[in-house]
Design a protein around this motif. Sequence first.
Motif, PDB file in Angstrom:
ATOM      1  N   PRO A   1       0.701  -1.004  -0.137  1.00 64.76           N
ATOM      2  CA  PRO A   1       0.080  -0.123  -0.517  1.00 64.76           C
ATOM      3  C   PRO A   1       0.546   1.166   0.123  1.00 64.76           C
ATOM      4  O   PRO A   1       0.606   2.251  -0.703  1.00 64.76           O
ATOM      5  N   ASN A   2       2.013   1.001   0.521  1.00 60.79           N
ATOM      6  CA  ASN A   2       2.874   2.214   0.788  1.00 60.79           C
ATOM      7  C   ASN A   2       3.611   2.856  -0.380  1.00 60.79           C
ATOM      8  O   ASN A   2       4.012   3.958  -1.094  1.00 60.79           O
ATOM      9  N   VAL A   3       3.885   1.602  -1.387  1.00 66.19           N
ATOM     10  CA  VAL A   3       4.669   1.476  -2.552  1.00 66.19           C
ATOM     11  C   VAL A   3       4.140   2.603  -3.537  1.00 66.19           C
ATOM     12  O   VAL A   3       4.133   3.550  -4.293  1.00 66.19           O
ATOM     13  N   LEU A   4       2.766   1.743  -3.800  1.00 66.54           N
ATOM     14  CA  LEU A   4       1.621   1.937  -4.446  1.00 66.54           C
ATOM     15  C   LEU A   4       1.466   3.532  -4.411  1.00 66.54           C
ATOM     16  O   LEU A   4       1.296   4.592  -5.592  1.00 66.54           O
ATOM     17  N   ALA A   5       1.148   3.747  -3.000  1.00 67.15           N
ATOM     18  CA  ALA A   5       0.668   5.534  -2.704  1.00 67.15           C
ATOM     19  C   ALA A   5       1.950   6.168  -2.975  1.00 67.15           C
ATOM     20  O   ALA A   5       1.944   7.427  -2.696  1.00 67.15           O
ATOM     21  N   ARG A   6       3.215   5.840  -2.996  1.00 70.06           N
ATOM     22  CA  ARG A   6       4.540   6.426  -2.757  1.00 70.06           C
ATOM     23  C   ARG A   6       4.865   6.981  -1.337  1.00 70.06           C
ATOM     24  O   ARG A   6       5.759   8.214  -1.595  1.00 70.06           O
ATOM     25  N   GLU A   7       4.534   7.445  -0.538  1.00 63.07           N
ATOM     26  CA  GLU A   7       4.532   7.539   0.973  1.00 63.07           C
ATOM     27  C   GLU A   7       4.266   6.916   2.304  1.00 63.07           C
ATOM     28  O   GLU A   7       3.526   5.448   1.784  1.00 63.07           O
ATOM     29  N   PHE A   8       4.481   7.351   2.847  1.00 64.74           N
ATOM     30  CA  PHE A   8       4.270   6.317   4.134  1.00 64.74           C
ATOM     31  C   PHE A   8       2.380   6.319   5.131  1.00 64.74           C
ATOM     32  O   PHE A   8       2.921   6.821   6.050  1.00 64.74           O
ATOM     33  N   LEU A   9       1.892   5.755   4.246  1.00 67.17           N
ATOM     34  CA  LEU A   9       0.218   5.783   4.452  1.00 67.17           C
ATOM     35  C   LEU A   9       0.045   4.901   5.752  1.00 67.17           C
ATOM     36  O   LEU A   9      -0.786   5.710   6.588  1.00 67.17           O
ATOM     37  N   VAL A  10       0.499   3.609   5.966  1.00 64.35           N
ATOM     38  CA  VAL A  10       0.809   2.654   7.349  1.00 64.35           C
ATOM     39  C   VAL A  10       1.939   3.146   7.812  1.00 64.35           C
ATOM     40  O   VAL A  10       3.023   3.036   7.067  1.00 64.35           O
ATOM     41  N   PRO A  11       2.339   2.794   9.134  1.00 61.61           N
ATOM     42  CA  PRO A  11       3.392   2.693   9.776  1.00 61.61           C
ATOM     43  C   PRO A  11       4.205   0.928   8.912  1.00 61.61           C
ATOM     44  O   PRO A  11       3.393   0.292   9.143  1.00 61.61           O
ATOM     45  N   GLU A  12       5.621   1.026   8.986  1.00 63.97           N
ATOM     46  CA  GLU A  12       5.983  -0.088   8.577  1.00 63.97           C
ATOM     47  C   GLU A  12       7.410  -0.536  10.002  1.00 63.97           C
ATOM     48  O   GLU A  12       8.036   0.424  10.297  1.00 63.97           O
ATOM     49  N   LEU A  13       6.859  -1.509  10.230  1.00 61.99           N
ATOM     50  CA  LEU A  13       7.973  -1.838  11.749  1.00 61.99           C
ATOM     51  C   LEU A  13       8.733  -3.017  10.972  1.00 61.99           C
ATOM     52  O   LEU A  13       7.827  -4.739  11.321  1.00 61.99           O
ATOM     53  N   ILE A  14       9.701  -2.749  10.668  1.00 66.71           N
ATOM     54  CA  ILE A  14      10.895  -4.020  10.177  1.00 66.71           C
ATOM     55  C   ILE A  14      12.106  -4.397  10.847  1.00 66.71           C
ATOM     56  O   ILE A  14      12.110  -3.151  11.683  1.00 66.71           O
ATOM     57  N   GLN A  15      11.878  -5.377  10.834  1.00 69.35           N
ATOM     58  CA  GLN A  15      13.249  -6.326  11.877  1.00 69.35           C
ATOM     59  C   GLN A  15      13.737  -5.505  13.069  1.00 69.35           C
ATOM     60  O   GLN A  15      12.672  -6.297  14.165  1.00 69.35           O
ATOM     61  N   ASP A  16      14.304  -4.956  13.385  1.00 66.13           N
ATOM     62  CA  ASP A  16      14.819  -4.828  15.497  1.00 66.13           C
ATOM     63  C   ASP A  16      13.458  -3.541  15.676  1.00 66.13           C
ATOM     64  O   ASP A  16      13.348  -3.464  16.504  1.00 66.13           O
ATOM     65  N   GLN A  17      12.623  -2.743  14.501  1.00 69.64           N
ATOM     66  CA  GLN A  17      11.881  -2.065  14.834  1.00 69.64           C
ATOM     67  C   GLN A  17      10.817  -2.893  15.505  1.00 69.64           C
ATOM     68  O   GLN A  17       9.595  -2.236  15.848  1.00 69.64           O
TER      69      GLN A  17
END
Length: 386
Positions: free
Chosen positions: A317-333
């Motif tokens: 969804p963020n890739v399509l929007a080209r912005e952080f519409l929703v939060p992403e918490l990856i790996q250590d986050q």
Amino acid sequence: MTSTPPRFGMVAGEASGDLLAGLLLQGMRTRWPDLQAWGIGGPRMAAQGFTAWWPHDKLSIFGYVDALLNLRELLGLRRQLGDRLLALPEAERPAAFIGIDAPDFNFGLEQRLREGGIKTVHFVCPSIWAWRAERVEKIRRSADHVLCLFPFEPELLQKSGIAASYVGHPLADAIPLEPPQLESRAALGLGGQGPVVALLPGSRRSEIKYLAEPFLRAALLMQQARPYLRFVMPVAPGLRGLIEPLVQGVAPTLNLTLLEGRSHEALAACDVTLVASGTATLEAALFKRPMVIAYRMHWLNWWRMKGKNYQPWVGLPNVLAREFLVPELIQDQCTPEALAREGLAWFAEPERYTRVQARFAEQHLLLRCNTAQRASDAIAQVIGRA
């Protein structure tokens, strides 16, 4: 020859590939009601008359570590399938081989079949726009045509001399524009008032290993902050034995309903979802559900992947929007505390919630373009049956 029903070899890995392939086959049968298709697939493909020589969960692995541990079996399986297709008499050979996702498995197979005289179609452009641009050469050697889910992908491929068509996303056709929330809650036994949070830690064993516990601990924190929250967790076939002991050990007091599959009903029923990065994030967006996207993996997989991303977004969804519409918490986050904080924020910010739902509706309309017909039109061109 053109009057005989066409035959197709197909490979779909994992539940997400089986879902896409099942929808594709449904559309192909509208054009060719008596088509034959065989190879590697799952239950959704079987429901469309597909013959599985091997089950799709043979390919349900993720990352370099899992691939290395299973490399001998995977290479053997790919060799056997290629041998079987190429050994068919000329009149019984597939009109085309269609590889659905699973690029690390399918590209090598497609290249061999193409060199052996079988047309090849790859369904789902690898995310060369996100990472691993070196795959472009593999695609050029392997696929006669690529069916793209997203509108910006064909131009990227065509610049490299690869034939491609934008076909939209079959899930956008299958999922209603207005999600049936009340009906889904009733079907899942979630009647009554109060918000529902869906926990979708993934369908692979490796995803369950790394994400299920943080999701459950986050849900406990969310329940402590808002005791009226209810939680649902769809469980992929064969994984309940992993989930149930984890729930009992980590979150026995959680107001949680475990479901046998039924992820679409869970997304329709919920208000917010914690979801593993992948196809499920797009499904959540199509159901207009604000989400927190999360992912964790073996440290070696992460070390090898983190330097190859070309853009700041991971979730579709963020890739399509080209912005952080929703939060992403990856790996250590991806900690229980961060997941709970971001999940609860959706309930505290109604204007943001409504704004994101509107953006998801725009994405739904963009991707909804009768994928089955577009894809079967492109396949017909490839095999000379337009």
